[in-house]
Scaffold this motif. Sequence first.
Motif, short mmCIF file in Angstrom:
data_model
loop_
_atom_site.label_atom_id
_atom_site.label_comp_id
_atom_site.label_asym_id
_atom_site.label_seq_id
_atom_site.Cartn_x
_atom_site.Cartn_y
_atom_site.Cartn_z
N ILE B 108 94.68 32.97 -20.08
CA ILE B 108 95.88 33.29 -20.86
C ILE B 108 96.43 32.05 -21.53
O ILE B 108 96.74 32.05 -22.72
N LEU B 109 96.49 30.96 -20.76
CA LEU B 109 97.07 29.74 -21.30
C LEU B 109 96.27 29.22 -22.48
O LEU B 109 96.83 28.62 -23.40
N SER B 110 94.96 29.44 -22.44
CA SER B 110 94.18 28.92 -23.56
C SER B 110 94.18 29.89 -24.73
O SER B 110 93.96 29.50 -25.86
N GLN B 111 94.44 31.16 -24.45
CA GLN B 111 94.32 32.15 -25.52
C GLN B 111 95.61 32.30 -26.31
O GLN B 111 95.59 32.41 -27.54
N TYR B 112 96.72 32.30 -25.61
CA TYR B 112 97.98 32.57 -26.29
C TYR B 112 98.70 31.27 -26.58
O TYR B 112 99.46 30.76 -25.76
N ILE B 113 98.41 30.76 -27.74
CA ILE B 113 99.00 29.48 -28.10
C ILE B 113 99.68 29.63 -29.45
O ILE B 113 99.46 30.60 -30.16
N THR B 114 100.49 28.67 -29.77
CA THR B 114 101.20 28.76 -31.03
C THR B 114 101.40 27.38 -31.60
O THR B 114 101.35 26.38 -30.90
N THR B 115 101.60 27.37 -32.89
CA THR B 115 101.92 26.10 -33.53
C THR B 115 103.37 26.11 -33.98
O THR B 115 103.87 25.13 -34.49
N LYS B 116 104.02 27.25 -33.75
CA LYS B 116 105.41 27.33 -34.19
C LYS B 116 106.31 26.62 -33.21
O LYS B 116 105.93 26.30 -32.09
N LYS B 117 107.53 26.40 -33.70
CA LYS B 117 108.52 25.77 -32.82
C LYS B 117 109.16 26.84 -31.94
O LYS B 117 109.53 27.91 -32.40
N ILE B 118 109.30 26.51 -30.67
CA ILE B 118 109.89 27.46 -29.75
C ILE B 118 111.28 26.94 -29.41
O ILE B 118 111.45 25.76 -29.09
N SER B 119 112.24 27.82 -29.49
CA SER B 119 113.57 27.34 -29.14
C SER B 119 113.82 27.62 -27.67
O SER B 119 113.32 28.58 -27.10
N MET B 120 114.56 26.73 -27.07
CA MET B 120 114.81 26.85 -25.64
C MET B 120 116.27 26.56 -25.40
O MET B 120 116.80 25.55 -25.85
N THR B 121 116.92 27.48 -24.73
CA THR B 121 118.33 27.28 -24.44
C THR B 121 118.46 26.86 -22.99
O THR B 121 118.08 27.60 -22.09
N THR B 122 118.93 25.68 -22.80
CA THR B 122 119.06 25.19 -21.43
C THR B 122 120.39 24.50 -21.26
O THR B 122 121.07 24.18 -22.23
N ALA B 123 120.70 24.28 -20.02
CA ALA B 123 121.91 23.52 -19.75
C ALA B 123 121.61 22.06 -19.99
O ALA B 123 120.48 21.62 -19.90
N LEU B 205 114.73 32.24 -19.28
CA LEU B 205 113.86 31.88 -20.41
C LEU B 205 112.90 33.01 -20.75
O LEU B 205 112.47 33.16 -21.88
N LEU B 206 112.56 33.79 -19.73
CA LEU B 206 111.59 34.86 -19.98
C LEU B 206 112.19 36.00 -20.80
O LEU B 206 111.46 36.83 -21.31
N ALA B 207 113.50 36.01 -20.90
CA ALA B 207 114.11 37.06 -21.71
C ALA B 207 114.09 36.69 -23.18
O ALA B 207 114.31 37.53 -24.04
N ASP B 208 113.83 35.45 -23.44
CA ASP B 208 113.86 34.94 -24.81
C ASP B 208 112.58 35.34 -25.53
O ASP B 208 111.48 35.02 -25.09
#
Lengths: 301, 966
Positions: B108-123, B205-208
């Motif tokens: 899965i880790l090798s197959q589902y990849i992206t070059t887009k920017k991922i936003s992450m909301t954290t404290a 994060l998984l809801a994002d």
Amino acid sequence: MSASIDIRLNRQTKTYNENDIIQGTVIISTPTSFKHNGITITVDGSVQLHLSGKSVGVFEAFYNSTKPVTLINQTIELAKPGQMPSLKTEIPFQVQLKGRPNKPLYETYHGVFVNIQYFLRVDVKRTFLSKDMSKQIEFNIEYGPEHDLAAEKAITKPAAFEVTSESIKTIQNKIDVPKFKITGNLDSLCCVITKPFSGELVVEESELPIKSIEVQLLRVETCGCAEGFSRDSTEIQNIQIGDGNVARKIPVPIWMLFPRTFTCPTLLTVNFKIEFEISIVLVFEDDRMISENFPLRLSRY
Amino acid sequence: MTSISTKWTPKKRDYVSEHKQLNKTTNATTTHPLGVIVTNKPQTTISSSSSSSSPIVDPLSLKTTQAEIDPLSRALAAAITSKKDSTDEYSPTITDTFEPWSSKKGVILSQYITTKKISMTTAMNNTNDESIIDNTKMADMTTTAERVKNRLEQLDAFEGGQQTQSLTQQEYINRINEMSKDMSQAWKNDQRVKTLKIAIQCGKLLADMNVMEFYPSKFCLITDVLDTFGKLVYNRLLEKSASSTGKIPERVVPDLIPDATRETARNWFYKIAIIRELLPRILIEVAILKCYNFLSTTHYRTALVQLVKMCRGIGDPLVAAYTRCYICRVTIDIDFKYREPIEIAFTDLCHSFHQINTATVKTVYQLQKLTTSIYLSLYSPALDWIVQCLLHKLDENKMEKIVNKTRTELNMLSGGVVLNALLNTLPPNHVRSKVQRYIEMINECDEQYFPKSILYRSLGLSLLLSSPSSTPSDLQLLNSVWRVVTKFKDPSAYMACAEVWVELTSKEYTTRELNTMLSDIIKHLTPDRVFEEYYGKLHAIMIKLLANIQDFASLFAMDKILPFLDLFQREHVRVDLFKSILHVFINKNPQEKTNDPVLITAMIHCAKSVHDTLGALTNDDELREVSGLLSSLIRKVDYGKDVEQELKFCVEARGLFGYLDSVTITLIQKVNTLAVSTHRIVNGVQSTATSSFIRACMAFCYITIPSLEHPLNKLQLYTLCAQTAYLNQSLSQGDGFFKMAITLLSDFPKQIEIDGKLVSSDKYLYESITNIMSTLVVVPDNPDAGVLYLAHGLNNVINQMKCFDDTSETRAMLAMNMLCLLSTQIQTFLPYHVLKVESNDALYGNDESFLNEIHQRLSRICEQIIQMLKDLANTNPKRQSTLALEFFNRLIAHGDLNQPKCIKFAVNLWNLAQKSLNPDAQKLAKRILNHIEARSVHDKSFKRLSELILGNINDTSQSSSLSNFT
């Protein structure tokens, strides 16, 4: 370093029934020995009543009269005046929890306007030159199976509900209500406090996307007497059971544990009442909310 | 015997008797030095018979040809076979077992990849100092109320400082790893609240849903963190239950767990129950679900069912699917046999597919520019896992039920994706036995919801995993599938299927079907040059073909294979492909040779393409790789007795592969081998036909060698070719090669490149020239040229060569060897001969003038050497001694010690050698002395020499040796 006192209870849960015997140890550790005028242990239990701010104006006269109701106050002498040796001293103790006549020990409850709390306090009296030492811990009371107030057992009382845009319109006289229909059933409106509150909810249809579905647990506290009373409803907790635009026509479980000490079996007395309510809240994407309330009766068994 | 008395007078030697004396009787080897000891193997007879047929027998290679393989070759062979095994990666035994999450995760880790920017909301990371204060605060807070209030405050503080960052995939992964690290650190520092908070954050994060393509990978990363959290909690509880008895219990029995531990466990669940948000609440509870074991043995069951049901509240179907997947994972971990939650998860998941049609979900994925089928394929990992859990060790009936249920829902949105999951996870043998039904089911699916190509691909993969009932397999199966596949318009869909099905065809069907498939692929990919986008897939297909088809020739006999190869039009892709073809061809049966003209043409075609890409910019490694490939290819071609054809092949190859010197060298070697094998075939008796063939071979070499760059290679090849020429009685050719060699020597560079390093050429020259000299022993003089014309030329060149340093002793050593050569020429019979070649001993028959000439030359060279020694006296006495010893050594071997002058010279040399010897030379001197003593038993002259030498050692009054030189 000065002396320190600690109380250890033999029961880890710190939860007792009426007439139980609290067993434990008082641990006093001190670097230097000192004189004391006696060590006592006190069990103290009371109901504290407050009035909410908005009620103050109305019942100002009444306000002053809300004194704490003492449920239990027992003092036992652990040691006669004498010398406390240096290092660590352990004094075992045991106290029977016995309420006053005609005053049962209510369950521990931490609320907003009503608080029922029990404390165990150790006092070390000292000569007038040095300060007295004391240490206090809280413990919890639960009804035993034989308790008078636990006599009323929970009876399964299922409740079905249906909320539609029409029903809202008729009640609230609002025209601008998005079209929706929610049905559901609650397994019981009469719950055992240790068992989860459960039920199911189905979103039959909704015109607007749903943002969230929540189950709110509310406490309804009434303080007062014959002259008047204040009744306030506040939120204890809010649990999300549906996040986002929930699938239609699928039963979503309603499931909630009752938080300990923040809830207690429904209690109706002469000068205060503790009752609970459940509210099912539906939030649409545009933050409009629809809620449906149910009275809830909690009991220990 | 001669009137000229010099210091160097060669003695007469009887090589035959000397040889007899030297050649002790030997035993035939029966064991390989590295091999296993094998007893009772009467192979000596075989080896002796084979050794008689060939003149030289290498005991090592002899043994390897027999059944007993030495350990090194065996290890090599094992490596080759194991490689074969690994290509055949789907063995039926693997499929029986449950594919663990860890292996799935990697995919899965090798197959589902992206070059887009991922936003992450954290404290914000400002909680560290705060939490430390908290702990101290915590200590003096007594009531639960206060504590809880404090915690809520903390939580608020934690949530207060939120920030949203845009991260690349790698940054995102790093961030999550950081969180995991922070969590473990917080746990170590007893900051349980903080630990829980980090876990909750991860859950959130998984809801994002932004950048959906990455979601499956994100799921893997985050559930890892949650697993860690679960383990931390569980282990702590385990430790707590140990404290009373002193050791950690192996099995958790709720009744034996101390109250304190149970209370802590209960507290954990109460704490989690008040998490407001649904998704983190479910995830965290699942993470620590194992802790229910501390409370009761069965409670986890109801909890699991409840949790799975709670997933229905998750609005986003994708998030819900993955949450269910996580629950199934934990279920499998805790209780392998408990299926209820898995069944619910599966049913709910199938239901939730209806949501995909709703506007909300559609806008979400359409905003991210995903098509419905791509979006649906994102479900695959989660669904595959759930279905795998569901089907594992399920009895046939239930399996049937599920399949049938799926079948009734095929025309719905969920049909395709569920069927795909089934195909991926159903036991391959089952799929194969019911293959017709599955093909029908695939046809029933709605193409717009789920691409059929993926379904056919999954079916093909499943079939690949199971062994066919018969080979070639049922043709009808292939037909019914391909009928649909060939109609796919979208080349990417078509290729996804073709890749798998061609592999299946190559495994189970004949080349006829394969040929048809290939032509179909060509037909699909030719329009608009779409093949340019599928080089990777095409390459993979070719590799599979190469691996699966045992008979290489039949593969290339297909008429569509070359058009197929022609699809590879981008040069580097093409070259890569050809390289792999060559690799497979060479390594498949390393021992096997071929003479199939079609195959050879095909291979040469590949090789030429690979060769033609080389240029000045190619790096050394690549050059080496290609050289190796091409050379191995050339060695694999063997026309057997048709030597002329083989020579023709070599001529062609030379024209094609001119860029690589090492390939040219291989060709020259091959032609030499040809010549020698011809010699062996005709048993040394050349007819006109064969001798003209030999001349052709030699001519080939003669004109090829000058094209090489490396002088040492040239020199060695000239020598080799000369030897081959003499062996085949082509005297003038042999002379020609030596002339070339000698010319080459005259301006040989001082330094040559060996293995990429510049090395002084001295050492190599000494070896090569000495080799030439020993060949010259048998070379007959050309009647048109002077006496020992070649040797003379060589001697002159040695004297003039500029490549020797002033300090180098090579020139002197070579001069000494020249002395040896000349001394041999004087003998009545030469030590060795070439069959059918009359050497100088027969030509001159010890003619007086010939001998005189040689004697003159001998004394001239001898004087030269003495002069060199003298020159060294002042500059380097140590070297002088070493050289003197070498000279002495040769003198006693070849010189006639009965001559007084000779023996005197010998004694002088010995004395000179003794003057300043280095340790190595001293050892040599000792051995020489031993030799002299041994010889002195039979030989008077040696006895005298030994007396003189030993006497000399005692008698120091003997005059300095240097004066005697003059």
